[in-house]
Design an enzyme around this catalytic site. Structure first.
Site, PDB file in Angstrom:
ATOM      1  N   HIS A  82      45.835 -43.653   1.625  1.00 41.56           N
ATOM      2  CA  HIS A  82      46.641 -44.484   2.310  1.00 41.56           C
ATOM      3  C   HIS A  82      46.042 -45.833   1.844  1.00 41.56           C
ATOM      4  O   HIS A  82      45.057 -46.393   1.792  1.00 41.56           O
ATOM      5  CB  HIS A  82      46.104 -44.093   3.760  1.00 41.56           C
ATOM      6  CG  HIS A  82      47.225 -45.038   4.646  1.00 41.56           C
ATOM      7  ND1 HIS A  82      47.231 -46.097   5.013  1.00 41.56           N
ATOM      8  CD2 HIS A  82      48.093 -44.103   5.484  1.00 41.56           C
ATOM      9  CE1 HIS A  82      48.420 -46.613   5.993  1.00 41.56           C
ATOM     10  NE2 HIS A  82      48.807 -45.266   6.116  1.00 41.56           N
ATOM     11  N   HIS A  83      47.108 -46.755   2.039  1.00 37.16           N
ATOM     12  CA  HIS A  83      47.001 -48.445   1.351  1.00 37.16           C
ATOM     13  C   HIS A  83      46.080 -49.124   2.271  1.00 37.16           C
ATOM     14  O   HIS A  83      45.594 -49.997   2.008  1.00 37.16           O
ATOM     15  CB  HIS A  83      48.251 -48.481   0.921  1.00 37.16           C
ATOM     16  CG  HIS A  83      48.529 -49.904   0.064  1.00 37.16           C
ATOM     17  ND1 HIS A  83      47.109 -50.524  -0.343  1.00 37.16           N
ATOM     18  CD2 HIS A  83      49.265 -50.532  -0.634  1.00 37.16           C
ATOM     19  CE1 HIS A  83      47.384 -51.374  -1.274  1.00 37.16           C
ATOM     20  NE2 HIS A  83      48.783 -51.377  -1.353  1.00 37.16           N
ATOM     21  N   SER A  84      46.124 -48.556   3.525  1.00 40.50           N
ATOM     22  CA  SER A  84      45.459 -49.568   4.386  1.00 40.50           C
ATOM     23  C   SER A  84      43.982 -49.692   4.271  1.00 40.50           C
ATOM     24  O   SER A  84      43.274 -50.558   4.660  1.00 40.50           O
ATOM     25  CB  SER A  84      45.535 -48.707   6.122  1.00 40.50           C
ATOM     26  OG  SER A  84      46.976 -49.216   6.392  1.00 40.50           O
ATOM     27  N   ASN A  93      41.308 -53.488   0.882  1.00 39.29           N
ATOM     28  CA  ASN A  93      42.230 -53.995   0.124  1.00 39.29           C
ATOM     29  C   ASN A  93      41.625 -55.272  -0.239  1.00 39.29           C
ATOM     30  O   ASN A  93      42.206 -56.513   0.376  1.00 39.29           O
ATOM     31  CB  ASN A  93      43.454 -53.978   0.657  1.00 39.29           C
ATOM     32  CG  ASN A  93      44.213 -52.851   0.903  1.00 39.29           C
ATOM     33  OD1 ASN A  93      44.888 -52.408  -0.041  1.00 39.29           O
ATOM     34  ND2 ASN A  93      44.073 -51.970   1.915  1.00 39.29           N
TER      35      ASN A  93
END
Length: 418
Positions: A116-118, A277
């Site tokens: 998941h990009h979070s 990120n």
């Protein structure tokens, strides 16, 4: 198994929760893939990096909370086209933030680690891909599968603040948020520029890819060294030139926005899996006097990046996510976006299988109230096995456009090393 709350997502992480966004890191394999060894490797990755096995749940006050998951890690295995990288993968942020899917067809297969990009950007994902295949090799060859416990990765805002990065006023930053996205190209017929969704509610994305040969990639590396630029700036220049050519506009109508890995820019440095990120943005705004040949434009892009890095501007991006844009006249430049996952490390080989290619898969759902118009997608740059790759993920309606655009990118790069 009881669910425990870990922490709320920060604004920079929340962006991707709203879109249910996953990034898949896929490897095409010729030969046998041992399902049991792959399952053992994924289990070890989850126990080493617990965020992979975590989940998200909505918070009563809005946003999402990172929580432990009640669902034990498991891989999915389906028979089908290995080019369908996400076939069978369980991508549900309420269940688990990481997934491994094996798609096989006879002696050919694809294995995709989706994150998941979070909680994981490109650099983070590549590090976990290497960890997965290292543990897979251990399992196949009868060695103990290593579990090295890590903590949960920290949000970019916390990492930067702890390293003394101070948030500066928004009006001192290059204006990106007010730029308009590209309109669908004229060859996309009216009524055909809406992105479709699949049966799971995810945007039905296709991928168009450019993959240079080992010799062409080595030629680009040599050219970059000889000209005092970088391979990334050469690719950025090719992307800008291709966009301008395909749209029939000047470079000055475009704005190049691209991701910058902030990990090596801070002190002490941050490990790939220590932050979620940790990515900033750099911009290159071409002018009417910008070079229109590849090397000259690459040199201008690199020079502008060096100036922005020296001023600490990319470090500001995570600190301003969620801020209201400054007042003023918006620019009408068209955004041309790119990100670079860098060099994918050599993966440990095992008897009876050969790694053929690295690919990226993207998954996300439409954001309620957001635009679903098909526009030029972000170019994802990477290299694996000595071969440079550039790929774009897009709707079916944009397939013809992206073939033209990536074809121009490839032509610009290949012609530079002939």
């Amino acid at each position: 198994m009881s669910v425990e709350e870990i922490r709320r997502l920060t604004p920079g992480e929340e962006i991707f929760a709203g879109a249910h966004a996953y990034i898949g890191h896929a490897v095409l394999v010729a030969g046998r893939v041992d399902e049991d060894a792959l399952a053992a490797a994924f289990d070890a990755v989850v126990r080493s990096y617990p965020v992979v096995g975590a989940a998200l749940k909505p918070h009563p006050d809005g946003g999402h909370v990172l929580v432990t998951s009640e669902t034990p890690p498991a891989i999915s295995v389906v028979a089908g086209d290995p080019d369908d990288l996400l076939a069978g993968s369980v991508l549900d942020q309420g269940v688990r933030l990481g997934a491994v899917g094996l798609v096989r067809d006879g002696a050919r297969a694809s294995v995709t680690l989706s994150l998941h990009h979070s909680v994981a950007d490109g650099a983070h994902g590549v590090a976990l891909l290497a960890a997965l295949w290292s543990r897979y090799a251990d399992a196949v060859e009868g060695r103990p599968v290593v579990v090295e416990p890590h903590g949960y990765p920290l949000p970019a805002e916390q990492v930067l603040t702890a390293r003394g990065v101070v948030k500066i006023p928004l009006d001192r930053l290059p204006r990106v948020v007010d730029c308009v996205p590209p309109a669908p190209p004229v060859e996309v017929a009216a009524g055909e520029d809406e992105s479709e969704v699949d049966e799971r509610g995810f945007l039905a994305l296709r991928a168009t890819r450019v993959l240079l040969t080992v010799e062409q990639t080595a030629g680009l590396v040599a050219l970059a060294r000889a000209e005092g630029v970088t391979v990334n700036s050469l690719v950025s220049a090719a992307i800008l030139l291709a966009e301008a050519e395909c749209r029939g506009c000047s470079l000055a109508h475009l704005l190049h926005v691209y991701a910058v890995n902030l990990r090596p820019m801070v002190s002490p440095p941050v490990g790939a899996a220590e932050a979620t990120n940790l990515v900033g943005s750099a911009v290159y705004p071409p002018t009417t006097t910008s070079p229109t040949e590849l090397v000259g434009l690459a040199r201008a892009i690199r020079s502008e990046l060096e100036s922005q890095v020296a001023a600490g501007l990319p470090l500001q991006t995570p600190l301003h996510l969620g801020d209201a844009p400054e007042e003023g006249e918006p620019t009408t430049r068209l955004v041309v976006a790119a990100t670079n996952f860098g060099r994918i490390p050599e993966l440990p080989s095992t008897a009876g299988s050969v790694f053929e290619e690295y690919r990226v898969a993207m998954a996300g759902k439409p954001i309620p109230g957001g635009s679903r118009h098909a526009v030029s997608g972000t170019c994802v740059i990477h290299s694996f096995g000595g071969r440079l790759g550039v790929e774009v993920h897009h709707s079916a309606a944009m397939a013809g456009w992206e073939r033209r655009r990536t074809g121009r990118v490839r032509a610009a790069l290949v012609s530079a090393v002939r």
